[in-house]
Structures are given as structure tokens and as C-alpha cells.
Design a protein around this motif. Structure first.
Motif, PDB file in Angstrom:
ATOM      1  N   LEU A   1      44.552  51.087  38.990  1.00 47.31           N
ATOM      2  CA  LEU A   1      43.608  50.707  39.690  1.00 47.31           C
ATOM      3  C   LEU A   1      42.518  49.604  39.406  1.00 47.31           C
ATOM      4  O   LEU A   1      42.155  48.848  39.892  1.00 47.31           O
ATOM      5  CB  LEU A   1      42.681  52.752  38.864  1.00 47.31           C
ATOM      6  CG  LEU A   1      42.191  53.367  39.718  1.00 47.31           C
ATOM      7  CD1 LEU A   1      40.871  54.379  38.882  1.00 47.31           C
ATOM      8  CD2 LEU A   1      42.077  53.450  41.036  1.00 47.31           C
ATOM      9  N   ALA A   2      42.190  49.732  37.479  1.00 44.85           N
ATOM     10  CA  ALA A   2      41.496  48.044  36.919  1.00 44.85           C
ATOM     11  C   ALA A   2      42.813  47.067  37.493  1.00 44.85           C
ATOM     12  O   ALA A   2      42.474  45.855  37.768  1.00 44.85           O
ATOM     13  CB  ALA A   2      42.191  48.412  36.165  1.00 44.85           C
TER      14      ALA A   2
ATOM     15  N   TYR B   1      44.105  46.637  40.853  1.00 42.65           N
ATOM     16  CA  TYR B   1      44.222  46.185  42.340  1.00 42.65           C
ATOM     17  C   TYR B   1      43.021  46.220  42.288  1.00 42.65           C
ATOM     18  O   TYR B   1      42.501  44.922  43.018  1.00 42.65           O
ATOM     19  CB  TYR B   1      44.006  48.044  42.492  1.00 42.65           C
ATOM     20  CG  TYR B   1      43.702  47.627  44.231  1.00 42.65           C
ATOM     21  CD1 TYR B   1      45.215  46.886  44.847  1.00 42.65           C
ATOM     22  CD2 TYR B   1      42.537  48.266  44.409  1.00 42.65           C
ATOM     23  CE1 TYR B   1      44.657  46.708  46.649  1.00 42.65           C
ATOM     24  CE2 TYR B   1      42.725  47.542  46.022  1.00 42.65           C
ATOM     25  CZ  TYR B   1      42.966  47.385  46.602  1.00 42.65           C
ATOM     26  OH  TYR B   1      43.127  46.912  48.136  1.00 42.65           O
ATOM     27  N   GLY B   2      41.851  46.430  41.167  1.00 42.41           N
ATOM     28  CA  GLY B   2      40.013  46.104  41.028  1.00 42.41           C
ATOM     29  C   GLY B   2      40.062  44.227  40.685  1.00 42.41           C
ATOM     30  O   GLY B   2      39.857  43.246  41.376  1.00 42.41           O
ATOM     31  N   PHE B   3      40.610  44.081  39.667  1.00 41.88           N
ATOM     32  CA  PHE B   3      40.876  42.819  38.959  1.00 41.88           C
ATOM     33  C   PHE B   3      41.717  41.331  40.208  1.00 41.88           C
ATOM     34  O   PHE B   3      42.017  40.233  40.732  1.00 41.88           O
ATOM     35  CB  PHE B   3      41.803  42.310  38.294  1.00 41.88           C
ATOM     36  CG  PHE B   3      40.477  42.996  36.553  1.00 41.88           C
ATOM     37  CD1 PHE B   3      39.597  42.011  36.762  1.00 41.88           C
ATOM     38  CD2 PHE B   3      41.266  43.963  35.676  1.00 41.88           C
ATOM     39  CE1 PHE B   3      38.931  42.850  35.515  1.00 41.88           C
ATOM     40  CE2 PHE B   3      39.959  44.314  35.164  1.00 41.88           C
ATOM     41  CZ  PHE B   3      39.276  44.022  34.571  1.00 41.88           C
TER      42      PHE B   3
ATOM     43  N   LYS C   1      42.956  42.403  43.566  1.00 39.93           N
ATOM     44  CA  LYS C   1      42.405  42.821  45.443  1.00 39.93           C
ATOM     45  C   LYS C   1      41.070  42.736  46.009  1.00 39.93           C
ATOM     46  O   LYS C   1      40.697  42.395  47.014  1.00 39.93           O
ATOM     47  CB  LYS C   1      43.598  43.690  46.406  1.00 39.93           C
ATOM     48  CG  LYS C   1      44.912  43.670  46.218  1.00 39.93           C
ATOM     49  CD  LYS C   1      45.265  41.760  47.033  1.00 39.93           C
ATOM     50  CE  LYS C   1      46.336  41.454  46.614  1.00 39.93           C
ATOM     51  NZ  LYS C   1      46.964  40.276  46.809  1.00 39.93           N
ATOM     52  N   LEU C   2      39.914  42.820  44.848  1.00 41.79           N
ATOM     53  CA  LEU C   2      38.980  43.038  45.201  1.00 41.79           C
ATOM     54  C   LEU C   2      37.656  41.787  44.772  1.00 41.79           C
ATOM     55  O   LEU C   2      37.882  41.603  43.548  1.00 41.79           O
ATOM     56  CB  LEU C   2      38.054  44.476  44.526  1.00 41.79           C
ATOM     57  CG  LEU C   2      38.529  45.751  45.421  1.00 41.79           C
ATOM     58  CD1 LEU C   2      38.490  46.560  44.559  1.00 41.79           C
ATOM     59  CD2 LEU C   2      38.688  45.836  46.520  1.00 41.79           C
ATOM     60  N   ARG C   3      36.872  41.491  45.122  1.00 38.50           N
ATOM     61  CA  ARG C   3      35.883  40.776  44.610  1.00 38.50           C
ATOM     62  C   ARG C   3      34.505  41.270  44.500  1.00 38.50           C
ATOM     63  O   ARG C   3      34.200  41.958  45.096  1.00 38.50           O
ATOM     64  CB  ARG C   3      35.342  39.425  45.778  1.00 38.50           C
ATOM     65  CG  ARG C   3      36.920  38.798  46.538  1.00 38.50           C
ATOM     66  CD  ARG C   3      35.929  37.361  47.208  1.00 38.50           C
ATOM     67  NE  ARG C   3      36.302  38.282  48.937  1.00 38.50           N
ATOM     68  CZ  ARG C   3      37.533  38.445  49.028  1.00 38.50           C
ATOM     69  NH1 ARG C   3      38.438  37.728  49.390  1.00 38.50           N
ATOM     70  NH2 ARG C   3      37.452  39.583  50.218  1.00 38.50           N
TER      71      ARG C   3
ATOM     72  N   MET D   1      34.830  40.258  32.774  1.00 41.51           N
ATOM     73  CA  MET D   1      35.402  41.352  32.895  1.00 41.51           C
ATOM     74  C   MET D   1      36.804  41.000  32.063  1.00 41.51           C
ATOM     75  O   MET D   1      37.640  41.566  30.899  1.00 41.51           O
ATOM     76  CB  MET D   1      35.360  41.835  33.941  1.00 41.51           C
ATOM     77  CG  MET D   1      34.045  42.807  33.733  1.00 41.51           C
ATOM     78  SD  MET D   1      34.787  44.030  34.391  1.00 41.51           S
ATOM     79  CE  MET D   1      32.767  44.066  35.473  1.00 41.51           C
TER      80      MET D   1
ATOM     81  N   GLU E   1      31.994  45.936  48.938  1.00 45.81           N
ATOM     82  CA  GLU E   1      33.001  45.023  48.215  1.00 45.81           C
ATOM     83  C   GLU E   1      33.046  45.768  46.100  1.00 45.81           C
ATOM     84  O   GLU E   1      33.801  45.912  45.435  1.00 45.81           O
ATOM     85  CB  GLU E   1      33.944  44.593  49.077  1.00 45.81           C
ATOM     86  CG  GLU E   1      34.702  43.736  47.817  1.00 45.81           C
ATOM     87  CD  GLU E   1      36.159  42.828  48.757  1.00 45.81           C
ATOM     88  OE1 GLU E   1      35.836  43.321  50.000  1.00 45.81           O
ATOM     89  OE2 GLU E   1      37.140  42.519  48.555  1.00 45.81           O
TER      90      GLU E   1
ATOM     91  N   PHE F   1      37.184  50.714  40.116  1.00 47.46           N
ATOM     92  CA  PHE F   1      38.041  50.754  40.014  1.00 47.46           C
ATOM     93  C   PHE F   1      38.215  50.057  39.095  1.00 47.46           C
ATOM     94  O   PHE F   1      39.663  50.834  38.254  1.00 47.46           O
ATOM     95  CB  PHE F   1      39.243  49.607  41.284  1.00 47.46           C
ATOM     96  CG  PHE F   1      39.778  49.772  42.734  1.00 47.46           C
ATOM     97  CD1 PHE F   1      38.381  49.983  43.066  1.00 47.46           C
ATOM     98  CD2 PHE F   1      40.823  50.577  42.636  1.00 47.46           C
ATOM     99  CE1 PHE F   1      39.220  50.673  44.433  1.00 47.46           C
ATOM    100  CE2 PHE F   1      41.275  50.969  43.767  1.00 47.46           C
ATOM    101  CZ  PHE F   1      39.884  51.299  45.093  1.00 47.46           C
ATOM    102  N   VAL F   2      37.451  49.347  38.032  1.00 46.42           N
ATOM    103  CA  VAL F   2      38.026  48.717  37.123  1.00 46.42           C
ATOM    104  C   VAL F   2      37.562  49.347  35.981  1.00 46.42           C
ATOM    105  O   VAL F   2      37.634  49.320  34.830  1.00 46.42           O
ATOM    106  CB  VAL F   2      38.277  47.014  36.987  1.00 46.42           C
ATOM    107  CG1 VAL F   2      38.203  46.569  37.598  1.00 46.42           C
ATOM    108  CG2 VAL F   2      36.182  46.679  36.713  1.00 46.42           C
TER     109      VAL F   2
ATOM    110  N   MET G   1      38.062  50.022  31.661  1.00 44.42           N
ATOM    111  CA  MET G   1      36.865  49.259  31.096  1.00 44.42           C
ATOM    112  C   MET G   1      36.627  49.934  29.687  1.00 44.42           C
ATOM    113  O   MET G   1      35.744  49.992  28.532  1.00 44.42           O
ATOM    114  CB  MET G   1      35.669  48.157  32.001  1.00 44.42           C
ATOM    115  CG  MET G   1      36.225  47.195  33.029  1.00 44.42           C
ATOM    116  SD  MET G   1      37.398  46.212  31.603  1.00 44.42           S
ATOM    117  CE  MET G   1      35.794  45.035  30.698  1.00 44.42           C
TER     118      MET G   1
END
Lengths: 273, 302
Positions: A89-90, A92-94, A96-98, A105, B16, B23-24, B28
Motif C-alpha cells: 500500500l505505502a 504504491y502511494g509513494f 503512483k499517487l500524487r 514523508m 488523489e 495508502f501510506v 506511517m
């Protein structure tokens, strides 16, 4: 194909060094098959004259050992599943997502990677004590569920996925989670497998956290179990070795299946711990 | 028309952003609660004199007392020295690994089988492996000493039970465990060297040693550097092997920082004092990483 003499020569030399190198494993296996009287016979009986394997393993596998084994199996599987999911999850977030603050972070995560786990051990213990998670499997699973190295590794894999795939998911009206779960994650399946196998091995072998965070014997994992076993059967070395063989066996099976992934994963950027 | 399009785009960006945070968030949060806050906690506790069993009320501010005490604590100083001695295992492992990696990469059949053989100790559980070595090194009955005696050495060392040999024995086991890992990383490094460099050198008539010294070594210097730094940091985190095999003994001859920390925190229950050890450990790792950043440009030839 011609066989090169120098290559054959080095292969033989390396095989000899290799045998010397895994001799402790051979000795462990051979001792676990022997009767106690033959353990320290010299010269060493590499292939036992009197087989006592069934009796040894039966003794080991009676009593508490089965429980330790079961504890380890389910803790390791639960930890691996949760850890891989959280890291994916993380990652992908770091990648592919803006979103605002993403890079900051990620730098924080990088910085935290420098902290040796033992530097946070004491307050972790106090925190878990306060949350009544000491001496619970839930606490142990929680401790191993967040991994910076996992997020790094999976992020590398996600960065290899073309953005068009992600965009196509959006076009089809899939939500962010569905795009992640049904499009992106399947595309990096080999990477996920590599990391999951490594995580399985690391969790199975974890000794420090169970040692500090588990108190009751019935909650022990296999690593603590064989330690206890060593105390219990102190001088019965054939049984100790049968215990050690049993503890390593699942790793050997996993390694045999995923040998390529493990070695590739390790080469990938030198991951460790 | 234009306005609705804009607001749709805006809401896409906002969505988004929210998705990104979600997602993070699990990782975190986990790192915040299990790493960041505890490290700050360690820092604060390192300035206190406290036994956590006695409750919050018993906590006393101690200033730098703990750190002053550390300097005079012979067991802790011994553990620091042992950790420094342990660093020797890093270059030893690396040199053997490099030689074996070159051989496995270019000069043998059945490459994969060799990789697996040397990698076995690394994936095996340290507790199981340690138990095996404990018996192998048994002073009077163990196969190692029986072999030595049969070779005519009358008084072989007592290995793990011997004050002078316990640390070297542990270091040897450590090399044995980590060799495979170093080999795998070196092989990956060797495979990334462009083949035409070697071909060009052959045209110039370079022999194997010259090729190794002037092509292989410089080209794998990033790998060498990586293994050196992570290896040194790794030796400062060593614990399992010590806890299982010697518990720091005999007579503190094999104690290390993390073992002292563990013993102080969880056996002697000196929470504040143990935290000051944790801070020293953190500081050492930080210094090594800092030195790495400074040295990287100077040392590594790409």
C-alpha cells in the motif's frame, strides 16, 4: 560443448570448499539420526551405523514442540501477509499517487531507516506494557508488521509499472484501491513473491522480539522453543539436533521452492533485516 | 462549462490526495508509533534514573549522569571494544566473498548450486545454527577438538568456554553466516560490469591479475562500499548469536552493546541507564551513516 579443464578444476576445488562449508549442517542432520551413545564417536560416523531417527524425532515432536511449531507457523504467516500488504500500500502511494507532502514523508521514512531497531526497544516495551500487548501474539505480529525495507523494495517494483496501466484503470472508472489491487499489484507479482519469501524467512528466524515480548511458555515460537529444549535436554545432543533440524526444515522447503526469488531479491539492492 | 470541468479536475486532485494519504497511512502510523516516538522516548529516558516497574512516580531527572556512568562502566566499555573488534569480520568476509564470487561467476560449472550452498547458513535460524556450533565446539567431546587432538594438538582451546577464544570463535561463526550474503551481492556487482572492458584489456595484452586490479576492483567499488557500510552497522546490531551462545561470557569477554542494553533493560530493569546505551548505539549508527555520505564521493569510482 567442450569441457574446459580449468573450469572443471575450479569446480572441484569449489565443491571441496563448499563441503567444508556445509559440514556443520551435515553433522547436525547425521547426529539427529543417531542414538545418543554414538553422537561423539570419533572418527565421526557421518552415516549412522545404528539408526535412531524415528525415536529421536518422535521424542522431539511429543509434548510442547508441536505447539511452538504451530505458534511460529501462524505468527509467521499472519505477519508476512500483514507486512506485505502494508508495505505494498505505502509503496504504491509513494510511487503512483500524487499528494502534497509525499516526498517529505518519504525522506522521513529514509531517515527512520537509519535508526537501529534496538534503539527503540525500551520505549516499545513500555508502550506495549501500557497497551497490555506484552506476552501476546498480537503484539508480536504488530512489532514485525511495518518494514521500511519492504516499502523500498516494492516501491522499486511499482516504479517499473507504466503509468498507462494505472490511467487505464481510472478510465474504466475503477477506484484507487481497485486499480491498486486488480491492476498494479498483479503486475508486480514476482516482486511481491520475492519480498514475501524474504519476510517469511526473517520472521521465522526472529529471536530478539519473541525473547523480550513473550513470557508464557505456551506462547513461545519455535526459536524460543528450541532454546528451551536445549535447556531441558541439556546433554542429549541427538535430541537437540533433531530439534534444530525441525526448526530449519520449513526454511529449507521455502528456500527450495523460492530459491531464485530469494537470491534475486537479495541481489536487488542488498536487502537485509 | 469551463467551470464544471475545472471543479471536476480539482476534485480529482483532491481525491488523489486523500487516496495517497490513506495508502501510506498504515505504514506511517506504524513507524510513528513503533519507531519515531520510541526513539524520542529513548532520548528522554536516557536523561533519567528510572526502573519502570516502580511506576512513573519513581522517575528522577539525572541530567548527563547516565552517560558519565557509561564511561566508567567497565562492562559497557568492554562491550564497545568487542564491537570494534567485531568489525574485523566485515573485511575478512568481504575478501573471501569476493574471491569466491569471482570463481563462481566465471570459472565454475553449476553456479546456482554453489550460490545455494554458501547461502544456507544465512537463511537458517541463528538459534539452530548456534546450537550446532555449540556442540561442535564442545571443549572435550566436540568433533572440532577431537579432530585437533587426533592431529596431535594436545591442548586445543576450549573455544566458546575459553576467555581468549570465545570472541574469535563467535567472529568465525559470524563470517560463516554472512559469507553467502556477501557472495550473492558481489556476484550481482560482477555481472553489472560491461564485458567489453575486459575484451579491450585483453587486446592490450593484460593478464588476469591486471584485469582484476584495474577493471574488476574499481567497477565493483560501489558494491564493496555498500557491503562495508552495511556490514559495519550490522556488527553493531549483533545480538542473537551472543545471547544464545555465551550471554556475554565468559567474564564479559564476548559482551556487545546490544547485549549490555538487553541485560540492563530487561534483567536489571534499569530503564533509564539502558536508554542511554540505546542512544550511544543510535549515535554510532548515525556517525557511520554520516561518514558514509562524506566518503562516498571520494572512494567510489563509477
Amino acid at each position: 560443448m567442450r569441457i574446459s579443464i580449468s573450469k572443471a578444476f575450479w569446480t572441484v576445488i569449489m565443491a571441496l570448499i563448499g563441503i567444508l562449508f556445509i559440514l556443520p549442517f551435515v553433522w547436525m542432520l547425521s547426529t539427529s539420526f543417531k542414538s545418543e551413545a554414538d553422537v561423539f564417536k570419533f572418527p565421526i560416523e557421518w552415516i549412522p551405523k545404528h539408526w535412531n531417527a524415528i525415536e529421536n524425532f518422535r521424542t522431539v515432536w511429543s509434548g510442547q514442540f508441536v505447539r511452538y511449531y504451530w505458534n511460529s507457523i501462524y505468527i509467521t504467516i499472519a505477519t508476512t501477509v500483514i507486512n506485505v500488504f502494508v508495505c505494498a500500500l505505502a509503496a504504491y502511494g509513494f510511487s503512483k499517487l500524487r499528494f502534497w507532502g509525499r516526498d517529505a514523508m518519504f525522506v522521513l521514512v529514509l531517515a527512520l531507516y537509519m535508526v537501529p531497531p534496538q534503539a527503540s526497544l525500551v520505549p516499545q516495551f513500555l508502550l506495549f506494557n501500557w497497551m497490555q500487548l506484552i506476552d501476546t501474539h498480537a503484539g508480536l505480529i504488530l512489532l514485525n508488521s511495518f518494514s521500511i525495507i519492504g516499502a523500498f523494495m516494492l516501491k522499486q517494483f511499482f516504479m517499473g509499472v507504466h503509468d498507462e496501466y494505472i490511467e487505464s484503470g481510472k478510465m474504466d472508472g475503477a477506484g484507487y484501491f481497485r486499480t491498486f489491487w486488480q491492476i498494479a499489484l498483479p503486475l508486480i507479482r514476482p516482486g511481491v513473491a520475492t519480498y514475501a519469501i524474504l519476510r517469511f524467512i526473517w520472521t521465522w528466524n526472529d529471536y530478539q522480539y519473541p525473547l523480550i515480548f513473550l513470557k508464557s511458555k505456551e506462547l513461545f515460537t519455535i526459536q524460543l522453543g528450541i532454546r528451551l529444549f536445549g535447556d531441558q535436554y541439556g546433554d542429549v545432543y541427538s535430541l537437540m539436533m533433531a530439534g534444530a533440524v525441525s526448526a530449519i526444515l520449513p526454511l529449507l522447503i521455502i528456500f527450495a521452492i523460492g530459491q531464485k526469488q530469494v537470491i534475486e531479491g537479495i541481489s536487488l539492492g542488498g536487502v537485509k533485516g | 462549462m469551463k467551470r464544471t470541468k475545472n471543479s471536476v479536475r480539482l476534485s480529482m486532485v483532491a481525491r488523489e490526495r486523500i487516496a495517497g494519504y490513506l495508502f501510506v497511512a498504515p505504514l506511517m502510523l506504524g513507524l510513528l508509533v513503533l519507531t519515531l516516538i520510541p526513539v524520542i522516548g529513548s532520548l528522554l529516558l536516557s536523561f533519567t534514573n528510572w526502573n519502570f516497574v516502580a511506576g512513573m512516580g519513581a522517575m528522577k531527572f539525572a541530567g548527563f549522569d547516565n552517560f558519565v556512568r557509561l564511561v566508567h562502566d567497565s562492562a559497557f566499555v568492554k562491550s564497545l571494544v568487542n564491537n570494534l573488534i567485531f568489525i574485523i569480520t566485515v573485511p575478512i568476509t568481504m575478501i573471501i566473498a569476493l574471491v569466491l564470487a569471482v570463481l563462481i561467476d566465471k570459472h565454475v560449472y553449476m553456479k546456482d548450486a554453489f550460490k545455494v550452498i554458501y547461502f544456507l547458513p544465512y537463511i537458517s535460524s541463528i538459534v539452530a545454527v548456534a546450537m550446532v556450533w555449540q556442540v561442535l565446539f564442545h571443549p572435550s567431546l566436540g568433533p572440532v577438538n577431537k579432530t585437533l587432538m587426533s592431529l596431535g594438538i594436545d591442548n586445543p582451546p576450549k573455544w566458546l568456554a575459553d576467555i581468549d577464544f570465545a570472541l574469535p570463535s563467535l567472529m568465525m561463526i559470524q563470517v560463516w553466516i554472512l559469507l553467502g550474503y556477501n557472495i550473492i551481492i558481489y556476484i550481482a556487482g560482477l555481472q553489472s560490469i560491461p564485458k567489453d572492458l575486459y575484451e579491450a584489456a585483453e587486446i592490450d595484452g593484460a593478464n588476469a591479475w591486471v584485469k582484476f586490479r584495474s577493471i574488476t576492483l574499481p567497477c565493483i567499488s560501489p558494491t564493496t562500499f555498500f557491503l562495508l557500510v552495511t556490514g559495519i552497522i550490522g556488527t553493531f546490531k549483533i545480538f542473537d548469536l551472543i545471547q544464545v551462545l555465551t550471554q556475554g561470557g565468559p567474564a564479559n569477554s564476548t559482551t556487545v552493546i546490544v547485549y549490555e542494553l538487553y541485560d540492563t533493560a530487561f534483567n536489571q530493569l534499569k530503564t533509564g541507564y539502558a536508554s542511554s546505551m540505546a542512544m550511544i548505539l543510535f549515535l554510532i549508527c548515525l556517525l557511520i551513516t554520516g561518514a558514509q555520505m562524506l566518503a562516498q564521493k571520494k572512494w567510489v569510482n563509477y
